[in-house]
Design an enzyme around this catalytic site. Structure first.
Site, PDB file in Angstrom:
ATOM      1  N   ASN A   1     -50.010   4.661  34.845  1.00  0.00           N
ATOM      2  CA  ASN A   1     -48.626   4.595  35.324  1.00  0.00           C
ATOM      3  C   ASN A   1     -47.895   5.800  34.741  1.00  0.00           C
ATOM      4  OD1 ASN A   1     -45.975   4.024  35.896  1.00  0.00           O
ATOM      5  ND2 ASN A   1     -45.869   2.155  34.652  1.00  0.00           N
ATOM      6  N   TRP A   2     -47.576   6.742  35.604  1.00  0.00           N
ATOM      7  CA  TRP A   2     -46.953   7.987  35.114  1.00  0.00           C
ATOM      8  C   TRP A   2     -45.447   7.871  34.927  1.00  0.00           C
ATOM      9  CZ3 TRP A   2     -49.829  12.461  38.209  1.00  0.00           C
ATOM     10  CH2 TRP A   2     -51.137  12.553  37.719  1.00  0.00           C
ATOM     11  N   LYS A   3     -44.912   6.704  35.271  1.00  0.00           N
ATOM     12  CA  LYS A   3     -43.468   6.460  35.058  1.00  0.00           C
ATOM     13  C   LYS A   3     -42.642   7.650  35.560  1.00  0.00           C
ATOM     14  CE  LYS A   3     -44.713   3.288  31.406  1.00  0.00           C
ATOM     15  NZ  LYS A   3     -44.366   2.571  30.185  1.00  0.00           N
TER      16      LYS A   3
ATOM     17  N   HIS B   1     -42.861  -4.300  37.091  1.00  0.00           N
ATOM     18  CA  HIS B   1     -43.049  -3.709  35.757  1.00  0.00           C
ATOM     19  C   HIS B   1     -41.871  -4.087  34.862  1.00  0.00           C
ATOM     20  CE1 HIS B   1     -43.458  -0.788  32.541  1.00  0.00           C
ATOM     21  NE2 HIS B   1     -44.733  -0.701  32.897  1.00  0.00           N
TER      22      HIS B   1
ATOM     23  N   GLU C   1     -40.166  -2.500  32.839  1.00  0.00           N
ATOM     24  CA  GLU C   1     -39.043  -1.552  32.835  1.00  0.00           C
ATOM     25  C   GLU C   1     -38.144  -1.781  34.044  1.00  0.00           C
ATOM     26  OE1 GLU C   1     -41.461   1.922  32.305  1.00  0.00           O
ATOM     27  OE2 GLU C   1     -41.949   1.201  30.297  1.00  0.00           O
TER      28      GLU C   1
ATOM     29  N   GLU D   1     -48.670  -7.135  30.346  1.00  0.00           N
ATOM     30  CA  GLU D   1     -48.129  -6.078  29.498  1.00  0.00           C
ATOM     31  C   GLU D   1     -47.063  -6.668  28.576  1.00  0.00           C
ATOM     32  OE1 GLU D   1     -48.637  -1.914  31.314  1.00  0.00           O
ATOM     33  OE2 GLU D   1     -46.868  -2.778  32.264  1.00  0.00           O
TER      34      GLU D   1
ATOM     35  N   GLY E   1     -45.341   1.467  24.875  1.00  0.00           N
ATOM     36  CA  GLY E   1     -44.789   2.706  24.333  1.00  0.00           C
ATOM     37  C   GLY E   1     -44.444   2.633  22.854  1.00  0.00           C
TER      38      GLY E   1
ATOM     39  N   SER F   1     -49.733   0.379  25.056  1.00  0.00           N
ATOM     40  CA  SER F   1     -50.309   1.253  24.036  1.00  0.00           C
ATOM     41  C   SER F   1     -51.838   1.310  24.064  1.00  0.00           C
ATOM     42  CB  SER F   1     -49.820   0.865  22.639  1.00  0.00           C
ATOM     43  OG  SER F   1     -48.416   1.026  22.560  1.00  0.00           O
TER      44      SER F   1
ATOM     45  N   GLY G   1     -48.391   6.209  28.566  1.00  0.00           N
ATOM     46  CA  GLY G   1     -48.408   7.510  27.895  1.00  0.00           C
ATOM     47  C   GLY G   1     -49.755   8.220  27.919  1.00  0.00           C
TER      48      GLY G   1
HETATM   49  P1  13P Z   1     -47.890   2.709  27.279  1.00  0.00           P
HETATM   50  O1  13P Z   1     -49.371   2.822  27.545  1.00  0.00           O
HETATM   51  O2  13P Z   1     -47.201   4.028  27.151  1.00  0.00           O
HETATM   52  O3  13P Z   1     -47.594   1.746  26.171  1.00  0.00           O
HETATM   53  O4  13P Z   1     -47.246   2.045  28.618  1.00  0.00           O
HETATM   54  C1  13P Z   1     -47.785   0.910  29.143  1.00  0.00           C
HETATM   55  C2  13P Z   1     -47.173   0.662  30.466  1.00  0.00           C
HETATM   56  O5  13P Z   1     -46.000   0.342  30.581  1.00  0.00           O
HETATM   57  C3  13P Z   1     -48.020   0.851  31.657  1.00  0.00           C
HETATM   58  O6  13P Z   1     -47.416   0.324  32.794  1.00  0.00           O
END
Ligand code: 13P
Length: 255
Positions: free
Chosen positions: A10-12, A96, A98, A171, A177, A217, A239
């Site tokens: 997931n490149w956000k 997600h 977020e 998640e 993160g 993570s 990340g």
């Molecule tokens: P990280 O791997 O940066 O913790 O993010 C996880 C995530 O939100 C994937 O959708």
């Protein structure tokens, strides 16, 4: 039951179009010989057509990070399932944390989005997870239960077949993160719980077929122990998916 592992990135809100294309190209080269694991990256909507084009015929599939559930109309700034499908993308992340946290995503909108995705044969990756507070207050199972039941509500009675491609991604918000990964025991407990919940809602057969990913993570140095857990069928990586040299290690389960 043999479930093909899925490692999804997931490149956000990272990478411009040209950065996304060059990263995707590098990843495609690194993954040329990988056939036993499904690989997916989800760049921003803007980069979807560019990246899908670049990855045609490679082992790397593409997904979107979100969609809007209406088919079309006066919904400024939104993108429909059909528009995503039209770019050549095959997957879509839905719900997600977020989006739940910052953009008002609810279990109801998650349900509608999954419905819109399955209608055009996009594979929905439904994201669920508890906050640190919810875990500390021992509400983890209640929260996951609510997210799954409400997010999949009508499918249970009406249309389980249309959900056959469903992917669940657990998640825990406190692990996203933060560098804090859930422990093997915690992940094992939750993934077992989720599969049995799906089994109760649908059927044992259905539950054994769907893939349940862990996200939060995930890094080259912890992916091996996470992937060794029986009910972990892959990872949703934030990340560490941005750098192909790191991501390829995760795709290889860093063995
Ligand atoms: P990280 O791997 O940066 O913790 O993010 C996880 C995530 O939100 C994937 O959708």
């Amino acid at each position: 039951m043999n479930r093909i592992p899925l490692i999804a990135g997931n490149w956000k809100m990272f990478k411009t179009g040209s950065e996304a294309v060059s990263t995707a190209e590098k990843l495609a080269n690194l993954t040329q010989n990988i056939t036993s694991t499904d690989i997916m990256i989800a760049p921003t909507h803007l980069s979807l057509p560019l990246v899908t084009q670049k990855l045609l015929g490679t082992n790397v599939k593409v997904g979107a990070q979100n969609l809007y559930f209406e088919q079309e109309g006066a919904f400024t700034g939104e993108v429909s399932a059909e528009m995503i499908k039209d770019t050549g993308a095959e997957y879509v992340l839905i719900g997600h944390s977020e989006r739940r946290q910052f953009f008002g995503e609810t279990d109801e909108s998650v349900f509608k989005k999954i419905k819109a995705a399955t209608k055009v044969d996009l594979i929905p990756i439904m994201c669920i997870g508890e906050s640190e507070k919810e875990r500390n207050e021992k509400n983890t199972f209640a929260i996951l239960d609510k997210q799954v039941k409400n997010g999949l509500k009508d499918f249970v009675s009406d249309d389980p077949d249309s959900l056959s491609s469903l992917v669940l991604a657990y998640e825990p918000i406190w692990a996203i993160g933060t560098g804090k990964t859930a422990s093997v025991d915690q992940v094992d407990e939750i993934h077992k719980y989720l599969r049995s919940l799906i089994s109760q809602l649908f059927s044992r057969d259905f539950a054994l077929k769907i893939r349940i990913l862990y996200g939060g993570s995930v890094k080259p140095d912890n992916v091996k122990e996470l992937m060794a857990i029986e009910d972990v069928d892959g990872a949703l990586v934030g990340g560490a998916s941005l750098d192909p040299d790191k991501f390829i290690k995760i795709i290889g389960f860093s063995s």
